[in-house]
Motif scaffolding. Structure first.
Motif, mmCIF file in Angstrom:
data_model
loop_
_atom_site.group_PDB
_atom_site.id
_atom_site.type_symbol
_atom_site.label_atom_id
_atom_site.label_comp_id
_atom_site.label_asym_id
_atom_site.label_seq_id
_atom_site.Cartn_x
_atom_site.Cartn_y
_atom_site.Cartn_z
ATOM 1 N N UNK A 8 29.123 33.942 29.378
ATOM 2 C CA UNK A 8 28.601 32.942 30.309
ATOM 3 C C UNK A 8 28.419 33.619 31.667
ATOM 4 N N UNK A 9 27.683 32.983 32.549
ATOM 5 C CA UNK A 9 27.463 33.551 33.888
ATOM 6 C C UNK A 9 28.799 33.780 34.587
ATOM 7 N N UNK A 10 29.724 32.846 34.442
ATOM 8 C CA UNK A 10 31.027 32.981 35.090
ATOM 9 C C UNK A 10 31.801 34.171 34.516
ATOM 10 N N UNK A 11 31.779 34.281 33.206
ATOM 11 C CA UNK A 11 32.492 35.397 32.573
ATOM 12 C C UNK A 11 31.912 36.738 33.036
ATOM 13 N N UNK A 12 30.588 36.799 33.133
ATOM 14 C CA UNK A 12 29.918 38.033 33.555
ATOM 15 C C UNK A 12 30.313 38.401 34.990
ATOM 16 N N UNK A 13 30.257 37.438 35.891
ATOM 17 C CA UNK A 13 30.587 37.713 37.296
ATOM 18 C C UNK A 13 32.072 38.077 37.440
ATOM 19 N N UNK A 14 32.934 37.373 36.698
ATOM 20 C CA UNK A 14 34.364 37.706 36.718
ATOM 21 C C UNK A 14 34.580 39.129 36.209
ATOM 22 N N UNK A 15 33.908 39.459 35.121
ATOM 23 C CA UNK A 15 34.052 40.792 34.523
ATOM 24 C C UNK A 15 33.623 41.884 35.508
ATOM 25 N N UNK A 16 32.472 41.681 36.150
ATOM 26 C CA UNK A 16 31.994 42.677 37.118
ATOM 27 C C UNK A 16 32.981 42.785 38.288
ATOM 28 N N UNK A 17 33.505 41.645 38.739
ATOM 29 C CA UNK A 17 34.495 41.669 39.827
ATOM 30 C C UNK A 17 35.715 42.487 39.424
ATOM 31 N N UNK A 18 36.128 42.336 38.172
ATOM 32 C CA UNK A 18 37.262 43.131 37.685
ATOM 33 C C UNK A 18 36.907 44.623 37.685
ATOM 34 N N UNK A 19 35.731 44.960 37.167
ATOM 35 C CA UNK A 19 35.342 46.385 37.092
ATOM 36 C C UNK A 19 35.277 47.007 38.487
ATOM 37 N N UNK A 20 34.886 46.201 39.474
ATOM 38 C CA UNK A 20 34.783 46.725 40.848
ATOM 39 C C UNK A 20 36.151 46.958 41.491
ATOM 40 N N UNK A 21 37.227 46.547 40.812
ATOM 41 C CA UNK A 21 38.565 46.870 41.326
ATOM 42 C C UNK A 21 39.072 48.201 40.759
ATOM 43 N N UNK A 22 38.338 48.776 39.820
ATOM 44 C CA UNK A 22 38.827 49.986 39.136
ATOM 45 C C UNK A 22 38.517 51.214 39.980
ATOM 46 N N UNK A 23 39.464 51.586 40.817
ATOM 47 C CA UNK A 23 39.223 52.698 41.737
ATOM 48 C C UNK A 23 40.148 53.875 41.486
ATOM 49 N N UNK A 24 40.927 53.815 40.424
ATOM 50 C CA UNK A 24 41.783 54.927 40.035
ATOM 51 C C UNK A 24 42.495 55.553 41.217
ATOM 52 N N UNK A 25 42.702 56.863 41.158
ATOM 53 C CA UNK A 25 43.263 57.562 42.309
ATOM 54 C C UNK A 25 42.598 58.920 42.379
#
Ligand code: HEC
Ligand code: HEC
Length: 279
Positions: free
Chosen positions: A252-269
């Motif tokens: 769904x649109x919400x799931x997609x936006x939530x998923x992208x928001x999660x991926x944008x937190x992946x900044x490793x070290x």
């Protein structure tokens, strides 16, 4: 004349606030650049120092090592061993430094055979190197088997302009998504975890490790890769068409936006770039 205590206190409070306001206003001038930013404009630097600075940026802030290895094929990008010597032969009529600078500022213009167009423009977010840093990195690349002859003036004045203040302090894309809910999509309905590792989540080597994806890729790329993986090319070292092509239709649109928001937190070290691929 004795002032009532309340007045005294508020005068004191105003004085304190004034000092802090003055100080706070002065901060942007002092610290308009992130502390780790390198500036060599106008400064004296030996060639050795320049190359050393470039190597540090390559391994750290530049995040180049997440994709590129020197003397070893990385999963995502070409081995840069001998790059200084190879650069001069890449495009007839283009000097080594001109080719290298183009590779950094406009990687899509010349694609190394067998690799997709996934290298981000490194003077733009999320990497956002400034002119001094681009100069140092170019010198470092030239030093890999070639002659170091790049000057600061060889780096176009417009480079790094996309990053306000020359640093990574640009307004980040604010998505209305919920990263926590996105993580649940990653491990649940999206089934991403079946093929991808993301920080402490998952361990599958079928697809690239996404632990640092937000440091090395633009939000545009990440969003497009989910909607139409094949159109974004195939990450080198991985099989084509394995990543499901229909994710965009099932979320769904919400799931997609939530998923992208999660991926944008992946900044490793920066200290531990994930080594991938075979020697
Ligand atoms: C997201 C992965 C990624 C990141 C991060 C990345 N690159 Fe690349 N780079 C690639 C890929 C893929 C190619 C090959 C396709 C192309 O030519 O654009 C490439 C090509 C190059 C080339 C041309 C190589 C040749 O043989 O002609 C140079 C030089 C280069 N990158 C330098 C860098 C530097 C320096 C950094 C860090 C400031 C960097 N790259 C960051 C993926 C990446
Ligand atoms: C069946 C395995 C599989 C599943 C499920 C899968 N992927 Fe992938 N993914 C891959 C493979 C293989 C690649 C590398 C090849 C390519 O580029 O298509 C990839 C590439 C990617 C990339 C690009 C990585 C890079 O380094 O440039 C992103 C981003 C990505 N996937 C996100 C996701 C997300 C988000 C999901 C869940 C909605 C997902 N994938 C589900 C297999 C999978």
């Amino acid at each position: 004349m004795r002032l009532p205590i309340v007045v005294k206190i508020s005068v004191f409070a105003l004085a304190v606030m004034g000092v802090y306001t003055y100080y706070a206003n002065s901060i942007p001038q002092i610290q308009s650049k992130p502390p780790e930013e390198l500036s060599l404009e106008g400064g004296n630097v030996t060639q050795e120092q320049l190359i050393k600075a470039g190597e540090e940026i390559f391994k750290g802030k530049g995040t180049c090592e997440v994709c590129h290895r020197i003397g070893q094929a990385g999963a995502r990008a070409p081995d840069l061993a001998g790059m200084g010597a190879r650069a001069v032969k890449r495009k007839p009529g283009l000097s080594a430094k001109a080719y290298l600078i183009e590779s950094l500022l406009d990687p899509g213009v010349y694609l190394v055979e067998g690799y997709p167009n996934i290298m981000p423009k490194v003077d733009k977010p999320p990497i956002a190197l400034n002119r001094s840093e681009l100069w140092a990195v170019t010198a470092f690349l030239e030093s890999l088997g070639g002659t170091v002859d790049v000057a600061l003036d060889d780096i176009p004045k417009s480079a790094g302009a996309g990053a306000a203040g020359g640093g990574a302090q640009v307004a980040e894309l604010k998505l209305p998504g919920d990263p926590k809910a996105g993580q649940a999509v990653f491990t649940g309905k999206g089934a991403c975890v079946a093929c991808h590792k993301a920080g402490s989540i998952g361990a599958s080597p079928v697809g690239p490790d996404l632990s640092q994806i937000a440091r090395i890729q633009t939000p545009d790329y990440i969003m497009a890769k989910i909607l139409d993986p094949a159109a974004m090319g195939t990450v080198a070292g991985f099989p084509p068409k394995v990543m499901p092509q229909t994710i965009g239709q099932t979320l769904t649109a919400k799931e997609y936006v939530d998923l992208v928001s999660f991926l944008l937190t992946l900044k490793g070290s920066s200290a531990t770039p994930a080594p991938q691929g075979k020697k």
